[in-house]
Design a protein around this motif. Sequence first.
Motif, PDB file in Angstrom:
ATOM      1  N   GLU A  72       0.825  -1.295  -0.167  1.00  0.00           N
ATOM      2  CA  GLU A  72      -0.209   0.039  -0.064  1.00  0.00           C
ATOM      3  C   GLU A  72       0.939   1.323   0.003  1.00  0.00           C
ATOM      4  O   GLU A  72       0.427   2.252  -0.825  1.00  0.00           O
ATOM      5  N   VAL A  73       1.838   1.210   0.770  1.00  0.00           N
ATOM      6  CA  VAL A  73       2.913   2.674   0.879  1.00  0.00           C
ATOM      7  C   VAL A  73       3.331   2.738  -0.587  1.00  0.00           C
ATOM      8  O   VAL A  73       3.755   3.819  -0.976  1.00  0.00           O
ATOM      9  N   GLU A  74       3.866   1.501  -1.088  1.00  0.00           N
ATOM     10  CA  GLU A  74       4.595   1.536  -2.368  1.00  0.00           C
ATOM     11  C   GLU A  74       3.734   2.192  -3.416  1.00  0.00           C
ATOM     12  O   GLU A  74       4.112   3.108  -4.236  1.00  0.00           O
ATOM     13  N   ARG A  75       2.449   1.837  -3.386  1.00  0.00           N
ATOM     14  CA  ARG A  75       1.315   2.197  -4.174  1.00  0.00           C
ATOM     15  C   ARG A  75       0.974   3.594  -4.078  1.00  0.00           C
ATOM     16  O   ARG A  75       0.789   4.135  -5.110  1.00  0.00           O
ATOM     17  N   THR A  76       0.988   4.043  -2.959  1.00  0.00           N
ATOM     18  CA  THR A  76       0.417   5.521  -2.675  1.00  0.00           C
ATOM     19  C   THR A  76       1.673   6.502  -2.232  1.00  0.00           C
ATOM     20  O   THR A  76       1.316   7.642  -1.996  1.00  0.00           O
ATOM     21  N   ALA A  77       2.903   5.956  -2.198  1.00  0.00           N
ATOM     22  CA  ALA A  77       4.132   6.917  -1.691  1.00  0.00           C
ATOM     23  C   ALA A  77       3.982   8.193  -2.270  1.00  0.00           C
ATOM     24  O   ALA A  77       4.143   9.261  -1.724  1.00  0.00           O
ATOM     25  N   GLU A  78       3.907   8.251  -3.829  1.00  0.00           N
ATOM     26  CA  GLU A  78       3.967   9.557  -4.541  1.00  0.00           C
ATOM     27  C   GLU A  78       3.062  10.619  -4.100  1.00  0.00           C
ATOM     28  O   GLU A  78       3.000  11.804  -3.962  1.00  0.00           O
ATOM     29  N   LEU A  79       1.741   9.977  -4.106  1.00  0.00           N
ATOM     30  CA  LEU A  79       0.434  10.713  -3.549  1.00  0.00           C
ATOM     31  C   LEU A  79       0.705  11.335  -2.220  1.00  0.00           C
ATOM     32  O   LEU A  79       0.244  12.533  -1.797  1.00  0.00           O
ATOM     33  N   GLY A  80       1.279  10.263  -1.320  1.00  0.00           N
ATOM     34  CA  GLY A  80       1.455  10.640   0.112  1.00  0.00           C
ATOM     35  C   GLY A  80       2.323  11.891   0.248  1.00  0.00           C
ATOM     36  O   GLY A  80       2.203  12.630   0.962  1.00  0.00           O
ATOM     37  N   ARG A  81       3.501  11.913  -0.630  1.00  0.00           N
ATOM     38  CA  ARG A  81       4.609  12.889  -0.643  1.00  0.00           C
ATOM     39  C   ARG A  81       3.846  14.138  -1.039  1.00  0.00           C
ATOM     40  O   ARG A  81       3.974  15.402  -0.626  1.00  0.00           O
ATOM     41  N   GLN A  82       3.091  14.088  -2.063  1.00  0.00           N
ATOM     42  CA  GLN A  82       2.305  15.240  -2.643  1.00  0.00           C
ATOM     43  C   GLN A  82       1.120  16.032  -1.625  1.00  0.00           C
ATOM     44  O   GLN A  82       1.275  17.254  -1.582  1.00  0.00           O
ATOM     45  N   VAL A  83       0.913  15.232  -0.799  1.00  0.00           N
ATOM     46  CA  VAL A  83      -0.231  15.946   0.134  1.00  0.00           C
ATOM     47  C   VAL A  83       0.499  16.144   1.613  1.00  0.00           C
ATOM     48  O   VAL A  83      -0.182  16.336   2.617  1.00  0.00           O
TER      49      VAL A  83
END
Length: 188
Positions: free
Chosen positions: A144-155
Amino acid sequence: MREHDLLKPALGPTLAVLRAIGPDQLDLPTPCTDLTVRGLLDHLAEWAPILAAAAGSPAAPAASLRLRDEPTELAEALTRLADAWSQPSAWAGTTTMGGGDPLPAAMVGGMALGEIVLHGWDLARATGRSPVWDAEVVAFLHREVERTAELGRQVKAYGPEFPVPETAPALDRALGLSGRDPNWTPAA
């Protein structure tokens, strides 16, 4: 285990850490560089009801959102969060987190598990504990973190990726993807 079966096993080690936090530890630094233990407890207290509501659970009253000195209430809020995302139907379709654009429910469910494990790890590191999460929980978290890491950094939910070898344990790789140093200590 299926995704909806992972929240309760994810919660156990985090609750053990939470229940062991003493009043003298509330001002300790955490791997979340802007938050002390107290601040991280406040963060969890704020987000647990929001994420539970995103799974279709009734939202907690706004008055209960600041639980910094009430670990029993926070444990109950996190238990409600895990219960809400333990329903298979919570993972279907789309949902919102207190407004905003709809997101895939499965993504938000992954975020809920991330809140429990990543912040459980943060609190553990800050207070000198070493919890162990189930291997299936950690493998799911990493995906899950691998899949959403970029979005997580953006927000700004995640910091810049911390380099971790591909041969490192899955928890360390998930921590690195979320911007955490797996070897963080309070003195670091």
